[in-house]
Design a protein around this motif. Structure first.
Motif, PDB file in Angstrom:
ATOM      1  N   UNK A  48       1.231  17.672 -34.212  1.00  0.00           N
ATOM      2  CA  UNK A  48       2.219  18.761 -34.740  1.00  0.00           C
ATOM      3  C   UNK A  48       3.523  18.296 -34.841  1.00  0.00           C
ATOM      4  N   UNK A  49       4.049  17.453 -34.128  1.00  0.00           N
ATOM      5  CA  UNK A  49       5.501  17.257 -34.308  1.00  0.00           C
ATOM      6  C   UNK A  49       5.631  15.981 -35.390  1.00  0.00           C
ATOM      7  N   UNK A  50       4.710  15.695 -36.099  1.00  0.00           N
ATOM      8  CA  UNK A  50       4.893  14.828 -37.172  1.00  0.00           C
ATOM      9  C   UNK A  50       4.836  15.579 -38.535  1.00  0.00           C
ATOM     10  N   UNK A  51       4.925  16.908 -38.442  1.00  0.00           N
ATOM     11  CA  UNK A  51       5.127  17.713 -39.592  1.00  0.00           C
ATOM     12  C   UNK A  51       6.460  17.823 -40.223  1.00  0.00           C
ATOM     13  N   UNK A  52       6.844  18.115 -41.285  1.00  0.00           N
ATOM     14  CA  UNK A  52       8.248  18.332 -41.865  1.00  0.00           C
ATOM     15  C   UNK A  52       9.124  19.409 -40.823  1.00  0.00           C
ATOM     16  N   UNK A  53       8.479  20.462 -40.819  1.00  0.00           N
ATOM     17  CA  UNK A  53       8.789  21.241 -40.009  1.00  0.00           C
ATOM     18  C   UNK A  53       8.204  21.559 -38.758  1.00  0.00           C
ATOM     19  N   UNK A  54       8.336  20.848 -37.536  1.00  0.00           N
ATOM     20  CA  UNK A  54       7.569  20.605 -36.460  1.00  0.00           C
ATOM     21  C   UNK A  54       7.762  22.033 -35.558  1.00  0.00           C
ATOM     22  N   UNK A 108       9.074  10.174 -21.085  1.00  0.00           N
ATOM     23  CA  UNK A 108       8.354  11.227 -20.298  1.00  0.00           C
ATOM     24  C   UNK A 108       7.926  12.446 -20.961  1.00  0.00           C
ATOM     25  N   UNK A 109       8.703  12.941 -22.070  1.00  0.00           N
ATOM     26  CA  UNK A 109       8.211  14.244 -22.533  1.00  0.00           C
ATOM     27  C   UNK A 109       6.932  13.566 -23.722  1.00  0.00           C
ATOM     28  N   UNK A 110       7.151  12.679 -24.196  1.00  0.00           N
ATOM     29  CA  UNK A 110       5.763  12.203 -24.911  1.00  0.00           C
ATOM     30  C   UNK A 110       4.594  11.981 -24.054  1.00  0.00           C
ATOM     31  N   UNK A 111       4.770  11.638 -22.929  1.00  0.00           N
ATOM     32  CA  UNK A 111       3.588  11.429 -22.086  1.00  0.00           C
ATOM     33  C   UNK A 111       3.256  12.719 -21.492  1.00  0.00           C
ATOM     34  N   UNK A 112       3.955  13.681 -21.454  1.00  0.00           N
ATOM     35  CA  UNK A 112       3.301  15.159 -21.115  1.00  0.00           C
ATOM     36  C   UNK A 112       2.849  15.855 -22.274  1.00  0.00           C
ATOM     37  N   UNK A 113       3.069  15.207 -23.613  1.00  0.00           N
ATOM     38  CA  UNK A 113       2.422  16.045 -24.618  1.00  0.00           C
ATOM     39  C   UNK A 113       1.027  15.841 -24.793  1.00  0.00           C
ATOM     40  N   UNK A 114       0.257  16.744 -25.353  1.00  0.00           N
ATOM     41  CA  UNK A 114      -1.254  16.623 -25.392  1.00  0.00           C
ATOM     42  C   UNK A 114      -1.142  15.770 -27.081  1.00  0.00           C
ATOM     43  N   UNK A 115      -2.302  15.307 -27.408  1.00  0.00           N
ATOM     44  CA  UNK A 115      -2.684  14.669 -28.583  1.00  0.00           C
ATOM     45  C   UNK A 115      -2.264  15.769 -29.681  1.00  0.00           C
ATOM     46  N   UNK A 116      -2.758  16.897 -29.676  1.00  0.00           N
ATOM     47  CA  UNK A 116      -2.715  18.117 -30.650  1.00  0.00           C
ATOM     48  C   UNK A 116      -1.044  18.337 -30.641  1.00  0.00           C
ATOM     49  N   UNK A 117      -0.251  18.174 -29.572  1.00  0.00           N
ATOM     50  CA  UNK A 117       1.120  18.581 -29.703  1.00  0.00           C
ATOM     51  C   UNK A 117       1.881  17.344 -30.262  1.00  0.00           C
ATOM     52  N   UNK A 118       1.265  16.287 -30.234  1.00  0.00           N
ATOM     53  CA  UNK A 118       2.090  14.624 -30.788  1.00  0.00           C
ATOM     54  C   UNK A 118       1.797  14.895 -32.464  1.00  0.00           C
TER      55      UNK A 118
END
Length: 73
Positions: free
Chosen positions: A58-64, A46-56
């Protein structure tokens, strides 16, 4: 012919159930990802479905960074 009608009826019932569950979730105003009575898998999906592509991305960084819009620290 009977099989086509049965499949069509199943699709309509399934779509109705999905719409009803989304309406119930919107009435409670508590997002599924914050409901600790739900499983981790359901909450994460549910959380991932609510996230925008940019937010997803940004979470791939070492310090999200936080996602204030979703109240994610």
């Amino acid at each position: 012919m009977v099989l086509c009608r049965t499949l069509l009826l199943m699709l309509i019932v399934g779509a109705s159930s999905l719409c009803l569950s989304q309406q119930v979730a919107s009435i409670t105003q508590t997002p599924i990802y914050k409901d600790q009575s739900r499983s981790f898998e359901v909450r994460a999906a549910d959380l991932v479905a609510r996230m925008t592509l940019e937010e997803k991305v940004s979470q791939m960084l070492n310090e999200a960074p936080a996602i204030p819009r979703l109240d994610v620290p």
